[in-house]
Design an enzyme around this catalytic site. Structure first.
Site, mmCIF file in Angstrom:
data_model
loop_
_atom_site.group_PDB
_atom_site.id
_atom_site.type_symbol
_atom_site.label_atom_id
_atom_site.label_comp_id
_atom_site.label_asym_id
_atom_site.label_seq_id
_atom_site.Cartn_x
_atom_site.Cartn_y
_atom_site.Cartn_z
ATOM 1 N N ARG A 43 -32.080 28.847 7.444
ATOM 2 C CA ARG A 43 -32.128 27.725 8.647
ATOM 3 C C ARG A 43 -32.080 26.144 7.835
ATOM 4 O O ARG A 43 -32.665 26.143 6.499
ATOM 5 C CB ARG A 43 -33.508 27.589 9.208
ATOM 6 C CG ARG A 43 -34.707 27.245 8.479
ATOM 7 C CD ARG A 43 -35.989 27.442 9.132
ATOM 8 N NE ARG A 43 -36.388 28.673 9.819
ATOM 9 C CZ ARG A 43 -37.541 28.742 10.427
ATOM 10 N NH1 ARG A 43 -38.327 27.947 10.822
ATOM 11 N NH2 ARG A 43 -37.625 29.912 11.336
ATOM 12 N N ASP A 67 -32.272 22.180 8.030
ATOM 13 C CA ASP A 67 -33.068 21.024 8.645
ATOM 14 C C ASP A 67 -32.027 19.854 9.243
ATOM 15 O O ASP A 67 -30.728 20.030 8.878
ATOM 16 C CB ASP A 67 -33.946 20.269 7.927
ATOM 17 C CG ASP A 67 -35.082 21.134 7.371
ATOM 18 O OD1 ASP A 67 -35.510 21.996 8.348
ATOM 19 O OD2 ASP A 67 -35.850 20.868 6.570
ATOM 20 N N ARG A 99 -35.624 19.725 -1.484
ATOM 21 C CA ARG A 99 -35.707 18.111 -1.056
ATOM 22 C C ARG A 99 -37.079 17.853 -1.637
ATOM 23 O O ARG A 99 -37.084 16.608 -2.364
ATOM 24 C CB ARG A 99 -35.856 17.841 0.429
ATOM 25 C CG ARG A 99 -34.590 18.167 1.136
ATOM 26 C CD ARG A 99 -34.673 18.253 2.724
ATOM 27 N NE ARG A 99 -35.086 16.894 3.103
ATOM 28 C CZ ARG A 99 -35.456 16.660 4.315
ATOM 29 N NH1 ARG A 99 -35.252 17.735 5.366
ATOM 30 N NH2 ARG A 99 -35.629 15.679 4.879
#
Length: 258
Positions: free
Chosen positions: A58, A60, A205
């Site tokens: 997945r 974001d 991140r």
């Protein structure tokens, strides 16, 4: 559109890329447009049956994928040419989603669980550049790239990356094996490449945000090591913006193919 009421026994992988700017990530969610939803609709329309793709992971909101895989199942009665399906999908899909390849795999092959490694790139621009607004994070301060690379090497010493994980996730372990982690200075841009067998939610991140703290001189190498050892997300740096992140490569064993 007809619904499938029989067993599904043919599986296909789709290799694609997408620009994440206009999407709330990959995974379907209520009241928000996602890449998975758009691809489902395209496949269901073209194949005239209900299709639900499963992604290799997945991403974001705003995150891009230069290489991404999804799989879907169809009954043996549904036949098509893979190259022609890719062509039709590209004509049907919006300009920011591109199909690279469609191919049949073993029935039990899985885009997420069979992946042996994933590679991400994170892009930082040093200068204001209107053509990088949606693909680079503009950093307004000087960064010591050598120190950031020294800190990146510390990642190889560890396997538990709880400090860089989003809180309250449903994973069973926060252990990952990192194979590559390095910064490259391309003049007016910096590129961070990280490769691992798996990644936690928000992990890249958070790592980049913490390495930037090292590059700014707000954290030294021992501080960085202690952040990882603490297994506490609050000790790490802030997560950097999603629009500079690209899922760049996914590795699979040859045995997935039919």
């Amino acid at each position: 559109m007809k619904e499938k009421l029989y067993d599904l026994n043919k599986r296909y992988f789709i290799r694609l890329s997408y620009k994440g700017t206009n999407y709330h990530g990959w995974q379907i969610q209520p009241n928000a447009i996602t890449v998975q939803e758009v691809l489902n609709k395209a496949l269901s329309t073209i194949l005239n049956c209900e299709i639900n793709v499963v992604g290799c992971g997945r991403t974001d909101t705003g995150v891009h994928a230069s290489d991404f895989y999804a799989h879907f199942d169809v009954d043996e009665q549904v036949t098509f040419d893979c190259d022609k399906l890719s062509f039709r999908l590209n004509r049907f899909l919006p300009h920011d989603i591109a199909i690279k390849q469609t191919f049949q795999v073993r029935e039990e092959a899985h885009t997420r669980f069979d992946a042996t490694a994933r590679t991400y790139h994170y892009f930082i621009t040093k200068n204001k550049n209107p053509f990088r607004l949606e693909s680079h994070w503009k950093v307004p301060y000087e960064l010591d790239v050598q120190k950031m690379n020294e800190a990146a090497k510390i990642l190889f010493e560890f396997e538990d990356f709880t400090s860089f994980s989003k809180l309250h996730t449903d994973v069973k372990t926060n252990n990952c094996k990192i194979y590559q982690a390095e910064w490259k200075d391309n003049g007016d841009e910096l590129v961070f490449t990280v490769k691992a067998d798996r990644f936690l939610r928000n992990m890249v991140r958070a790592i980049v945000g913490t390495l930037v703290e090292v590059g700014r001189g707000k954290m030294n190498l021992e501080d960085f090591r202690q952040v990882i050892e603490s297994k506490n997300r609050s000790n790490a740096g802030s997560s950097v913006p999603g629009h500079g992140l690209f899922l760049a490569e996914i590795d699979y064993p040859e045995s997935i193919r039919n």
